[in-house]
Motif scaffolding. Structure first.
Motif, PDB file in Angstrom:
ATOM      1  N   LEU A 151       0.829  -1.207   0.000  1.00  0.00           N
ATOM      2  CA  LEU A 151       0.000   0.000   0.000  1.00  0.00           C
ATOM      3  C   LEU A 151       0.862   1.256   0.000  1.00  0.00           C
ATOM      4  O   LEU A 151       0.566   2.226  -0.692  1.00  0.00           O
ATOM      5  N   LYS A 152       1.967   1.223   0.771  1.00  0.00           N
ATOM      6  CA  LYS A 152       2.859   2.389   0.812  1.00  0.00           C
ATOM      7  C   LYS A 152       3.436   2.672  -0.571  1.00  0.00           C
ATOM      8  O   LYS A 152       3.523   3.816  -1.006  1.00  0.00           O
ATOM      9  N   LYS A 153       3.836   1.587  -1.279  1.00  0.00           N
ATOM     10  CA  LYS A 153       4.439   1.771  -2.599  1.00  0.00           C
ATOM     11  C   LYS A 153       3.402   2.208  -3.622  1.00  0.00           C
ATOM     12  O   LYS A 153       3.704   2.988  -4.518  1.00  0.00           O
ATOM     13  N   LEU A 154       2.171   1.696  -3.498  1.00  0.00           N
ATOM     14  CA  LEU A 154       1.108   2.150  -4.393  1.00  0.00           C
ATOM     15  C   LEU A 154       0.847   3.642  -4.201  1.00  0.00           C
ATOM     16  O   LEU A 154       0.699   4.390  -5.157  1.00  0.00           O
ATOM     17  N   MET A 155       0.819   4.071  -2.928  1.00  0.00           N
ATOM     18  CA  MET A 155       0.602   5.490  -2.636  1.00  0.00           C
ATOM     19  C   MET A 155       1.770   6.329  -3.160  1.00  0.00           C
ATOM     20  O   MET A 155       1.597   7.477  -3.566  1.00  0.00           O
ATOM     21  N   GLY A 156       2.967   5.731  -3.152  1.00  0.00           N
ATOM     22  CA  GLY A 156       4.157   6.442  -3.622  1.00  0.00           C
ATOM     23  C   GLY A 156       4.173   6.659  -5.119  1.00  0.00           C
ATOM     24  O   GLY A 156       5.006   7.419  -5.634  1.00  0.00           O
ATOM     25  N   LEU A 157       3.256   6.007  -5.849  1.00  0.00           N
ATOM     26  CA  LEU A 157       3.196   6.203  -7.302  1.00  0.00           C
ATOM     27  C   LEU A 157       2.683   7.593  -7.665  1.00  0.00           C
ATOM     28  O   LEU A 157       2.916   8.076  -8.764  1.00  0.00           O
ATOM     29  N   GLN A 158       1.961   8.201  -6.749  1.00  0.00           N
ATOM     30  CA  GLN A 158       1.429   9.536  -7.014  1.00  0.00           C
ATOM     31  C   GLN A 158       2.382  10.579  -6.439  1.00  0.00           C
ATOM     32  O   GLN A 158       2.689  10.554  -5.251  1.00  0.00           O
ATOM     33  N   PRO A 159       2.887  11.500  -7.280  1.00  0.00           N
ATOM     34  CA  PRO A 159       3.811  12.526  -6.759  1.00  0.00           C
ATOM     35  C   PRO A 159       3.121  13.442  -5.753  1.00  0.00           C
ATOM     36  O   PRO A 159       1.911  13.675  -5.833  1.00  0.00           O
ATOM     37  N   ASN A 160       3.891  13.969  -4.805  1.00  0.00           N
ATOM     38  CA  ASN A 160       3.329  14.850  -3.767  1.00  0.00           C
ATOM     39  C   ASN A 160       3.038  16.249  -4.289  1.00  0.00           C
ATOM     40  O   ASN A 160       2.164  16.943  -3.790  1.00  0.00           O
ATOM     41  N   GLU A 161       3.832  16.681  -5.291  1.00  0.00           N
ATOM     42  CA  GLU A 161       3.679  18.040  -5.828  1.00  0.00           C
ATOM     43  C   GLU A 161       3.456  18.009  -7.341  1.00  0.00           C
ATOM     44  O   GLU A 161       3.942  17.109  -8.032  1.00  0.00           O
ATOM     45  N   VAL A 162       2.705  19.002  -7.823  1.00  0.00           N
ATOM     46  CA  VAL A 162       2.432  19.100  -9.264  1.00  0.00           C
ATOM     47  C   VAL A 162       2.655  20.545  -9.728  1.00  0.00           C
ATOM     48  O   VAL A 162       2.598  21.483  -8.933  1.00  0.00           O
ATOM     49  N   THR A 163       2.922  20.686 -11.029  1.00  0.00           N
ATOM     50  CA  THR A 163       3.074  22.015 -11.626  1.00  0.00           C
ATOM     51  C   THR A 163       1.752  22.413 -12.285  1.00  0.00           C
ATOM     52  O   THR A 163       1.334  21.792 -13.273  1.00  0.00           O
ATOM     53  N   VAL A 164       1.080  23.392 -11.708  1.00  0.00           N
ATOM     54  CA  VAL A 164      -0.210  23.855 -12.224  1.00  0.00           C
ATOM     55  C   VAL A 164       0.010  25.134 -13.028  1.00  0.00           C
ATOM     56  O   VAL A 164       0.773  26.022 -12.621  1.00  0.00           O
ATOM     57  N   ILE A 165      -0.643  25.242 -14.203  1.00  0.00           N
ATOM     58  CA  ILE A 165      -0.565  26.451 -15.029  1.00  0.00           C
ATOM     59  C   ILE A 165      -1.742  27.350 -14.670  1.00  0.00           C
ATOM     60  O   ILE A 165      -2.906  26.980 -14.880  1.00  0.00           O
ATOM     61  N   HIS A 166      -1.432  28.529 -14.127  1.00  0.00           N
ATOM     62  CA  HIS A 166      -2.470  29.479 -13.731  1.00  0.00           C
ATOM     63  C   HIS A 166      -2.144  30.851 -14.328  1.00  0.00           C
ATOM     64  O   HIS A 166      -1.111  31.432 -14.021  1.00  0.00           O
ATOM     65  N   ASN A 167      -3.029  31.321 -15.206  1.00  0.00           N
ATOM     66  CA  ASN A 167      -2.807  32.602 -15.912  1.00  0.00           C
ATOM     67  C   ASN A 167      -1.440  32.640 -16.595  1.00  0.00           C
ATOM     68  O   ASN A 167      -0.717  33.636 -16.558  1.00  0.00           O
ATOM     69  N   GLY A 168      -1.078  31.504 -17.210  1.00  0.00           N
ATOM     70  CA  GLY A 168       0.188  31.436 -17.948  1.00  0.00           C
ATOM     71  C   GLY A 168       1.415  31.238 -17.070  1.00  0.00           C
ATOM     72  O   GLY A 168       2.528  31.107 -17.584  1.00  0.00           O
ATOM     73  N   GLN A 169       1.223  31.206 -15.740  1.00  0.00           N
ATOM     74  CA  GLN A 169       2.352  31.056 -14.812  1.00  0.00           C
ATOM     75  C   GLN A 169       2.403  29.624 -14.259  1.00  0.00           C
ATOM     76  O   GLN A 169       1.363  29.002 -14.023  1.00  0.00           O
ATOM     77  N   GLU A 170       3.641  29.100 -14.078  1.00  0.00           N
ATOM     78  CA  GLU A 170       3.808  27.776 -13.482  1.00  0.00           C
ATOM     79  C   GLU A 170       3.818  27.897 -11.955  1.00  0.00           C
ATOM     80  O   GLU A 170       4.642  28.607 -11.392  1.00  0.00           O
ATOM     81  N   ILE A 171       2.892  27.198 -11.298  1.00  0.00           N
ATOM     82  CA  ILE A 171       2.783  27.248  -9.829  1.00  0.00           C
ATOM     83  C   ILE A 171       2.907  25.828  -9.281  1.00  0.00           C
ATOM     84  O   ILE A 171       2.249  24.904  -9.759  1.00  0.00           O
ATOM     85  N   LEU A 172       3.743  25.661  -8.263  1.00  0.00           N
ATOM     86  CA  LEU A 172       3.928  24.355  -7.619  1.00  0.00           C
ATOM     87  C   LEU A 172       2.876  24.189  -6.523  1.00  0.00           C
ATOM     88  O   LEU A 172       2.757  25.029  -5.635  1.00  0.00           O
ATOM     89  N   LYS A 173       2.090  23.100  -6.603  1.00  0.00           N
ATOM     90  CA  LYS A 173       1.035  22.874  -5.613  1.00  0.00           C
ATOM     91  C   LYS A 173       1.104  21.436  -5.083  1.00  0.00           C
ATOM     92  O   LYS A 173       1.616  20.537  -5.757  1.00  0.00           O
ATOM     93  N   LYS A 174       0.587  21.246  -3.868  1.00  0.00           N
ATOM     94  CA  LYS A 174       0.450  19.901  -3.323  1.00  0.00           C
ATOM     95  C   LYS A 174      -0.631  19.164  -4.119  1.00  0.00           C
ATOM     96  O   LYS A 174      -1.685  19.747  -4.425  1.00  0.00           O
ATOM     97  N   THR A 175      -0.387  17.890  -4.423  1.00  0.00           N
ATOM     98  CA  THR A 175      -1.315  17.125  -5.257  1.00  0.00           C
ATOM     99  C   THR A 175      -2.729  17.100  -4.669  1.00  0.00           C
ATOM    100  O   THR A 175      -3.713  17.248  -5.394  1.00  0.00           O
ATOM    101  N   GLU A 176      -2.816  16.952  -3.323  1.00  0.00           N
ATOM    102  CA  GLU A 176      -4.141  16.841  -2.701  1.00  0.00           C
ATOM    103  C   GLU A 176      -4.952  18.131  -2.768  1.00  0.00           C
ATOM    104  O   GLU A 176      -6.162  18.119  -2.544  1.00  0.00           O
ATOM    105  N   THR A 177      -4.282  19.277  -3.084  1.00  0.00           N
ATOM    106  CA  THR A 177      -5.009  20.563  -3.143  1.00  0.00           C
ATOM    107  C   THR A 177      -5.514  20.894  -4.546  1.00  0.00           C
ATOM    108  O   THR A 177      -6.257  21.849  -4.729  1.00  0.00           O
ATOM    109  N   VAL A 178      -5.113  20.095  -5.541  1.00  0.00           N
ATOM    110  CA  VAL A 178      -5.525  20.371  -6.929  1.00  0.00           C
ATOM    111  C   VAL A 178      -7.014  20.077  -7.111  1.00  0.00           C
ATOM    112  O   VAL A 178      -7.533  19.066  -6.622  1.00  0.00           O
ATOM    113  N   GLN A 179      -7.697  20.984  -7.785  1.00  0.00           N
ATOM    114  CA  GLN A 179      -9.129  20.833  -8.055  1.00  0.00           C
ATOM    115  C   GLN A 179      -9.351  20.341  -9.484  1.00  0.00           C
ATOM    116  O   GLN A 179      -8.530  20.569 -10.374  1.00  0.00           O
TER     117      GLN A 179
END
Length: 727
Positions: free
Chosen positions: A213-241
């Protein structure tokens, strides 16, 4: 409002505890369904409405355990489990070190000066400190008018210890009545040590289950690069809508499910499909969390986030599947629930029957007989019956290249009548290779070198297989290399243009088709193989066929299993043509193609509902859910860590021929376990009445507690010796 929630559970020292917690949860008002997973120390509770969690927590605490209803970080829970395992390891080692001299003195040097006092000093910490959990758990069970193995361990060792302590410091009391003041410190000490050792081995085996289960959960990265108004923003994966735009760079894991809106790349989806060839992703293509982007870059819109992603659903189903099964060794604990009260009742009856006989020292004889009954009924042989056979079988399996995690798999392996085989990496090698090169007519000697040089510059996933096949250290210098995404590659050598790629692209480029090459390619395509065409200038000169070769041992292994009466099914995420051709080649009538992880899991459930005992062999993350649900789960040693963590059996050499060996080992192991249990019970059935004194009226024979202790030790030795036959 219906509720389904997972809660950590504290205080479980063995899987019998999990059964006790589960039964309490199931009988709690409002609980619709409850499963307790000893591997992850958690409970999944479903209710028809809202539950009073504080009250539910108290109900579990009354049973001697704890339900953690507050929000606690996973790291804190894992740390606590590690502490509990370390504590159990320390108690086992310490009790083993102290019990060895007690055993030697009690069995061989019983008349040494101050021998009894030395044994008392060594045995006291074993019972009152290192083995105190048995007495605490027995008291908790007694408060709820229940009994289990802990009850019998606590009673037999406790009474033997108290009686021996009395005889050590007040021997005159028995001597004045013409009786020998024997002591049984060695029986008490050895029992505690053996049972602790069994618990430690079980806990260590179960600890690895949660790794999947730990390794399955580890398949998902903790942070993602979100494009907002043309800008790259680093966000926590769980906060992405849902609806947010995400950038995925080369080599990154895709964080969420979504749809590509710009760019293109090849994505390795083997965790879902099991197929080794990455899939091309362009605008409009769907992408999934946990899959790996190869060399390109693209943007996608998140469509599924949080617990709605395909990966999150796989994790949840694996959790539920792992918690849905009860290991075999707990049969002994269930038997103990009936056996213990009967033994206690018999010991009390023995005391009173002797007490009211009116013979000389009747109550003293009754007390000695009662102690003898409890000592001879000690659960050592019963408790060792399964673990010793399992340990011996696991050792034998390891020598054969078969790693076995638990007794459940050994028990069910004998009953398996249906085996599901993943295709890629299980039946086949799981590594695309060039299986044929077809260039009719005379070709220049340097053609392989030219092809290798061109493919060496390509980013296509299959280029590596072509370069590897030709294996040329010195490649010629080519000019004007171009990659035509989704079609092929082209380059010039000595002013001649070479194209390598799809047939449709060749036709678009005006390449004249050679009928012989096309006919050969059609036959290979009908077998589900991949054909890549090669053209020089505007003429088709040959083709390269790529496939995933079948392992040399697979066909023979499948035939052998079918002779044993095992029904074989092939499950694959690959296309129907490829799978049907493979099934025909191997003589397997049952096969399923284009299967996703959920499809494989549903297939397992369907066969189980038909009454079949299902074994599943796989090597990928995409097999993990089906492996969790199968009665016997088998992973290939070269496969993913997650598949090996979920599976209860791992074939080190990734050879299907080992499955037959495992089934045979399972058959022998179950036979030995049943023999052990039979002799452990026969020993008690014969020994308890003799200990109670049934032979005394006719023969004047009364079994002393000392002989009972020796007989108890002998029964344990016989069980261990019988188990060692497996080696």
């Amino acid at each position: 409002m219906a509720m389904k929630k997972e809660f950590p559970v504290g205080g479980m020292s063995c899987a019998a505890c999990a059964v006790s917690v589960e039964n309490t949860l199931k009988t709690y008002p409002g609980v619709k369904k409850a499963t307790v997973n000893y591997a992850t120390h958690s409970a999944i509770v479903e209710s028809e409405g809202k539950l009073d969690l504080d009250h539910l927590k108290k109900a579990i605490q009354n049973e001697g355990y704890d339900l953690i209803v507050e929000d606690v970080k996973a790291e804190e829970l894992e740390l606590q489990q590690q502490k509990d395992l370390a504590k159990l390891r320390f108690n086992t080692i310490a009790s083993g070190v102290l019990s060895l001299p007690v055993f030697i003195i009690g069995m061989f040097w019983m008349h040494m000066p101050y021998g009894n006092e030395v044994m008392w000093v060594l045995t006291t910490p074993i019972l009152l400190f290192f083995g105190r959990s048995f007495f605490i758990n027995a008291w908790k069970q007694a408060r709820n008018l229940k009994a289990n193995m802990d009850t019998l361990v606590a009673l037999s060792t406790g009474i033997a210890y108290i009686y021996s302590t009395f005889n050590t410091f007040l021997p005159e009391w028995l001597l004045s009545r013409g009786l020998e003041p024997h002591v049984y410190f060695e029986a008490a000490a050895i029992i505690i040590f053996f049972i602790l050792l069994g618990r430690l081995l079980e806990s260590r085996a179960k600890a690895g289950t949660g790794e999947a289960l730990k390794k399955l959960m580890g398949l998902q990265p903790n942070e993602v690069t979100v494009i907002h108004n043309g800008q790259e923003i680093l966000k926590k994966t769980e906060t992405v809508q849902a609806g947010e735009e995400i950038l995925v760079k080369p080599g990154q894991k895709i964080p969420l499910d979504g749809e590509v809106i710009s760019g293109s790349s090849y994505v390795n989806e083997s965790m879902l499909t099991g197929e080794p060839v990455p899939v091309q992703k362009t605008i409009g293509s769907k992408v999934f969390a946990g899959t790996i982007n190869e060399k390109g870059s693209f943007n996608f819109t998140a469509t599924q986030v949080g617990n709605d992603t395909l990966l999150a659903q796989i994790i949840q189903r694996v959790k539920e599947a792992q918690g849905s099964k009860a290991p075999m060794q707990h049969m002994v604990d269930k038997i103990a629930g009936i056996f213990v009260p009967i033994v206690i009742l018999l010991s009390i009856i023995t005391l009173f029957v002797w007490g009211f006989t009116g013979i000389e020292d009747s109550w003293l004889r009754g007390m000695l007989s009662m102690i003898t009954v409890l000592v001879i009924a000690c659960p050592c042989a019963l408790g060792l019956a399964t673990p010793t056979a399992v340990i011996a079988a696991i050792g034998k399996g390891a020598k054969m290249g078969i790693l076995i995690k638990d007794a459940e798999s050994l028990e069910k392996g004998k009953k398996v009548d249906t085996l599901l085989l993943d295709k890629t990496g299980t039946i086949t090698e799981g590594n695309p290779k060039v299986v044929d090169v077809f260039f009719p007519g005379s070709q220049e000697d340097n053609l392989p070198a030219v092809i290798a040089a061109i493919e060496g510059k390509s980013e296509h996933p299959l280029a590596k297989a072509i370069v590897s096949h030709f294996d040329l250290k010195e490649k010629p210098v080519i000019q004007d290399f171009q990659s035509h995404t989704g079609n092929g590659v082209s380059a010039s050598f000595e002013d001649k243009l070479y194209r390598i790629g799809k047939k449709s692209w060749m036709e678009e480029q005006g390449v004249s088709m050679a009928e012989g090459i096309l006919a050969d390619a059609e036959e290979k395509l009908s077998q589900g193989k991949i054909v890549i065409f090669v053209a020089k200038e505007n003429e088709l000169i040959g083709s390269i066929t790529i496939a995933d070769p079948v392992k040399k041992t697979s066909k023979e292994a499948i035939k052998h299993l079918q002779k044993r009466g095992v029904e074989i099914h092939i499950l694959s995420g690959d296309q129907d043509k490829t799978v049907s051709h493979l099934a025909d080649h191997l003589g397997v009538p049952h096969y399923q193609a284009a299967m996703m992880p959920t499809d494989k899991a549903e297939y397992v459930k369907r066969l189980q509902q038909e009454g079949k005992i299902v074994a599943m062999a796989g090597d990928g993350i995409n097999d993990s859910e089906a492996l969790s649900l199968a009665d016997v789960s088998i992973a290939m040693g070269h496969g993913s860590d997650i598949a090996m963590d979920v599976a209860k059996v791992t074939l080190i050499h990734s050879d299907l021929g080992q499955i037959s060996k495992f089934l045979e080992l399972s058959k022998k192991s179950v036979s030995v376990i049943h023999q052990n249990l039979f002799w452990a019970f026969i020993y008690n059935i014969i020994g308890i009445p003799i200990a109670a004194g049934v032979l005394y009226p006719a023969f004047g024979f009364l079994l002393s507690p000392m002989i009972a202790g020796a007989a108890m030790a002998l029964s344990s030795v016989s069980v261990v010796t019988n188990s060692l036959r497996l080696k």
